[in-house]
Design an enzyme around this catalytic site. Structure first.
Site, PDB file in Angstrom:
ATOM      1  N   ASP A  69       0.823  -1.208   0.000  1.00 25.06           N
ATOM      2  CA  ASP A  69       0.000   0.000   0.000  1.00 25.06           C
ATOM      3  C   ASP A  69       0.856   1.257   0.000  1.00 25.06           C
ATOM      4  O   ASP A  69       2.082   1.204   0.126  1.00 25.06           O
ATOM      5  CB  ASP A  69      -0.945   0.007   1.201  1.00 25.06           C
ATOM      6  N   ASN A 138      -7.760  -3.679  14.629  1.00 27.32           N
ATOM      7  CA  ASN A 138      -9.141  -3.945  14.225  1.00 27.32           C
ATOM      8  C   ASN A 138      -9.247  -5.077  13.201  1.00 27.32           C
ATOM      9  O   ASN A 138     -10.303  -5.284  12.601  1.00 27.32           O
ATOM     10  CB  ASN A 138      -9.803  -2.671  13.679  1.00 27.32           C
ATOM     11  N   HIS A 140      -7.418  -5.398  10.361  1.00 26.10           N
ATOM     12  CA  HIS A 140      -7.118  -5.096   8.961  1.00 26.10           C
ATOM     13  C   HIS A 140      -5.777  -5.675   8.537  1.00 26.10           C
ATOM     14  O   HIS A 140      -4.860  -5.823   9.352  1.00 26.10           O
ATOM     15  CB  HIS A 140      -7.200  -3.588   8.676  1.00 26.10           C
ATOM     16  N   GLU A 145      -9.843  -2.236   5.696  1.00 27.54           N
ATOM     17  CA  GLU A 145     -10.512  -2.012   6.962  1.00 27.54           C
ATOM     18  C   GLU A 145     -11.744  -2.923   7.098  1.00 27.54           C
ATOM     19  O   GLU A 145     -12.205  -3.505   6.107  1.00 27.54           O
ATOM     20  CB  GLU A 145     -10.943  -0.546   7.062  1.00 27.54           C
TER      21      GLU A 145
END
Length: 261
Positions: A69, A138, A140, A145
């Site tokens: 990314d 979380n 990811h 996400e």
């Protein structure tokens, strides 16, 4: 999934480096295609690989690499760009050709077109032989996400407030953290032939539990790894704290090699 519980973060990094070294030596002069993650999780593994390059001649000269990314709007030489991060923390210290360390262009005038181009470039390289991943608190992976589609390809993504907060430690303030990113999608990641995820510290324990022992759900994007045929999850004792079947995972590792006797 293969679950390996290391005694500490240092051993976890060494075990992940072992997998990378195996692939590099197996591919030899044909050249391995490496999938590289950024953030804090893989840094110790990169240090171990650098040490093996310097100490035992582990070569990356025939390899190429793709990053997961990049922030949209950051130039490649920005101190927090992932283009710069991977060079400062890994690739500039080994013999991989710099022009073959590829990442999405965060300054592309059309980010959506750049996402399509980057996704295609991975396929043109023959796909990723081994992908290293970290995991967010979380759940990811990459910047996928919660609620991300399991069929997603490389695309533009908006970060959650929690991810922005988590990443603000690398910036002067949360307001400086870019909200939009280019990230490989879950389906793109899942096409790697082998995946190794490293997680250390108690802060990752709940995410590790949801990924490994929870349902396959978009609520925990990393849970899609349960559907991959060759995934290794390497965690330290703290990150394994919420796992239910730790005795079984340790038993499996203790029995390795017995089938061939």
């Amino acid at each position: 999934m293969e679950i390996i519980i290391a005694k500490d973060a240092e051993q976890a990094a060494s075990l992940v480096a072992d997998r990378f070294e195996e692939v590099l030596r197996e591919r030899g002069t044909e050249g391995a295609v490496l999938g590289l993650a950024t953030g804090s999780s893989p840094v110790a593994t990169y240090r171990e690989l650098i040490a093996r390059h310097r100490g035992s001649g582990l070569s990356f000269a025939a390899a190429r690499a793709f990053l997961l990314d990049e922030y949209i709007g950051l130039p490649a030489d920005h101190e927090q760009s992932y283009h710069r991060f991977i060079r400062e923390n890994f690739t500039a210290h080994v013999d991989i050709p710099d022009q073959l360390v590829l990442s999405p262009d965060g300054e592309a005038p059309d980010p959506r077109a750049e996402a399509v181009r980057y996704d295609a470039s991975i396929a043109e390289a023959g796909g990723v032989d081994i992908q290293i991943l970290g995991i967010g608190a979380n759940g990811h992976i990459g910047f996928n996400e919660p609620s991300s589609s399991f069929a997603s390809r490389t695309r533009v993504k908006t970060l959650t407030e929690q991810t922005v907060k988590d990443n603000s430690r690398f910036f002067s303030s949360p307001e400086e953290v870019p909200i939009h990113v280019l990230t490989q999608g879950l389906e793109t990641i899942r096409e790697a032939r082998q995946i190794v995820l490293i997680a250390t510290g108690e802060g990752k324990a709940q995410a590790v539990h949801s990924m490994v022992e929870g349902p396959v759900s978009a609520e925990c994007p990393a849970s899609i790894l349960q559907m991959h045929p060759r995934v290794t999850i390497v965690v330290d004792e703290d990150a394994a704290r919420h796992l239910t079947h730790t005795d079984y995972y340790r038993f499996i590792q203790a029995q390795k090699g017995r089938l061939s006797r």
